[in-house]
Every structure is written in C-alpha cells, then in structure tokens.
Write a protein that holds these residues in place. Sequence first.
Motif: not given
Length: 482
Positions: A100-103, A125-131, A144-151, A156-160
Amino acid sequence: MNEKVLRKEIRKEKRNTRQYITMNQKISKTLLAVGAVSSIGSPFMGLGVQKALAAEEASPRFLDVPPTSWAYPSIMKLNAMGIVSGGKDGLFYPDRNSTKEEATIIALRLLGLDAPPTNLSPSTFSSSSWAEDWIALAVERSLILPEEEQIGSENWGQSPATREWLMKLIVRAVGMNAEVIQSATTASWFTDISKVSPSNTGYVNAATELGIVSGYDDGTFRPTLTVTRQELAVMIARAELYSTQTDKVFRGMLVRLSSNDITLLSDEGESIHFTLDANAVINGEYLNPGQLLAVVHNGNSAFYLEPSASLSFIDKQNQQAQESWLQSIFQNIVKFDTAQAPTYKKYQVLTYEGSTYVALTTSPKGLPDNSTDYMILAAAGAKGAKGDIGARGADGSSGAAGIAGAAGIAGAAGIAGAAGATGATGATGVTGAQGIQGVTGATGATGATGPTGPQGVQGIQGVTGATGPTGPQGPAGTNGTP
C-alpha cells in the motif's frame, strides 16, 4: 457529450491547462485527418522506430523486463516520467507483490510530485520511515481516508495492495470522484462483482469504464487479489491519461518523426520540437503524420512516445459525434489549384502530385513542392508490390435448368469416316434345333472317279472251294533235243 470529461480525457494539460481536441479547433481536426487519409508508413518514421528498438535491445532499462514483456511499455513510460525505478541491481521485480505504501507513492508521483512536503502532520498509519511523508500527503489530499483503513495494523504500509483498494486510490488521484457516484449503481460485467466491498463498487466500475483496469478472461475481477508491481505500472500508466497535474507529458499532432527528433503541432498551431534521447522508447509500429501522440519529455528531450488513446475514448463516448467530426475534416482537404491558392488560409491542408501538404501562411506563394510557404506532411508512397492471387472461391450451387431452346437446323452430313478395323470373331453360338427335312432334290450328275485309294488290308483266307471238273487234255508238246 460531457465536455468536462472529454477535455480531461483527450487533453494532457500542461500547467497552463491548454486543451487539445475541441470541436471548434479546425487545424487540429484537419491535421488529424491527414493520418487517416495518407495512411503511410513514412520513411522517416521507420528510422525513429528502429533506433528506439535498437537502443532497447542494446541496453535494456531493467534486466528483468525485456521488450517482449506485456508490461514493458507501461514500465518504460513511468520510468521516463520518473514515477518508478528499479533496484541498485538493475532489476524491477515485476512479479513482486505491491504494498500500500508503494502504490500510494506511485499514485502521488503521477500527479507530478517529485518529493512530498516535510511540514505535514504525521499520519496515524504505520509504515516504513521513507514513506511516512508521502502517506501524510495522501491523507491530506483525501486519497486515503483513515476511517476506511485498519490503521491499527502492525505495519499498514507493508500490507498488500489489493485490486479493489488500488482502484479507489487511482480514481481519487486522477479526480474522477464524480464518475464514482455515477457508476455506483451501474451494472458490471464482472461475474464476481458481488465480492467487491459495497463501498468500493463505484470505484471499480469507474476504473473499468475509464479503461484503467480490465478483468480476467473468465469474466472475473478478483477484488482481493494482490497487485504485482508490473500490474500496478500498467494501471498507473493508463490513468496518466486523466491526470492534469504533470508537465512531463505533451500531447500533439505528429508532423514528422526522424531518427533524431520529432515535431508535433499544438492546438494553437505551434510547432513543438523534441530531440529523441538515444534510449528513447517508441511504443507503436506505425506512427503517421496527423496522429495524436503522447510524448514523455524532460525539457526538449523526448524519452517515450506512444499513440494517444483520445480518439478511442471519443468513439466510446459518442460515436455519432466522432463520425460527423471526421466527415467535416475530410471536407477541408482540397486538391492544389494555382488559381485558388491566393484564397487558402493558414493551415489549409491540400494534396499535390500524390503528397499531402499544409499551408504555413495565408495566401501561400509558389508550388507546394518548392515553396517555403508549404510544409509536406506525407510524401507520396511508392507503389506497392502486386499481391498474391487469392485462393479460388468455393463453387456455387448449380442453378435451375433453363428452358430448352428450339432445335437448330440439321447440319449437312459429314464425310464418311474411314472403316473401322474388323472386330474380333465372336464366340460360336449354341447349335440350333434341327429343321424340317426338305424335299429330296434331283440326283446330281455322277462325279468324276476319284483316285485309287490305298490297298486295303488283306482279308481273312476263305474256305477252300470244291474241286472243279477236269479240263480237256491239251496237245502234246514237241520233242526235245537229244
């Protein structure tokens, strides 16, 4: 036709938001027709394609993405735009799953961003530092809307990135939210559309209608399937058509293409020149003058060329309008006439001795083939080789017998032919029954005695007969000599 949607689709706006094809821009229409009329593979076009292909083969951009890959054009396009890059090992890893972070980063780069601002409030959102800064920007822009995601997930960033999630991200990025509302209740041809989350159905339908995504051969969409890096590149490359916030892509009508440069005509009639980079990629085998092209460039250097999808979009939106539009274009092309030349307006398209030209000024002087007042668009093509004789068609069914005609006059008898050879003697027939005996005829004359026949065999000796009577005594004989 929805004018706003049409303009978004057919116009790759630069920062001054100039439009490309509109119904009242005669020059764009007229030059577009040249591509349809001339339909030649111009000699200079071939050189450009060969050069680009040779460069690809000599030094591939990514070692694991050969030119034969189905995703090669899209990956090269995004690489030329600075949206995607490979690893330090020269690999792109096309089959690796996207996160998700890459996309998210790739979608934001599509909007012309080279780097995110650093003064945004951190996201939850939890993610890699560079993202982190990129994701904060995506939240600020409501991609991206926080209420739609499982923050609350561990990372979260590394999830598919799934197919349905990606459609929502891309459609929002290119500003097509209105289409989502219109498409929310549209019937879908995907057989598994019921598996798409209700809140994402409109995004999936909109992305499908815009040509950003297509389903699988079995008619499914497979919403929860993770997107690979090459699939992500293809979808983002298709979405570029609708993005109006990047100045890295220029769209115009092709005027000429050589092995070193390309000239396009803007909607204002301005000639725009680009130098082809040594490793430029040309996606398309046949590029004709008058064709609408998209050029990925950096300044005056072109790194990627492809035919624009605008005409196909117009056809999809309003086929009838397109047919009327093209008809009006053909009516504007004239055969060169010396007497009429003073009445020609700037950008009048005309034909002369098999070639197609455009007037560069009002009331052009001289002949098209030797005057600077004209520019050649398409040279007369060489006569093609005679084609092979086609296969013989199937015999048609026999027609009904016609009425017999009147008998003709008998012709003169021909000369008798030579007698044929005597045929072989037939087999002896069966002996017929004996007829009635006829009347005895008169005795014929005795015939001549025939020759004596051979002596017959001696017969059996008969019985000795009775002694006959003694005969009279004969006279005495004379005495003998003493």
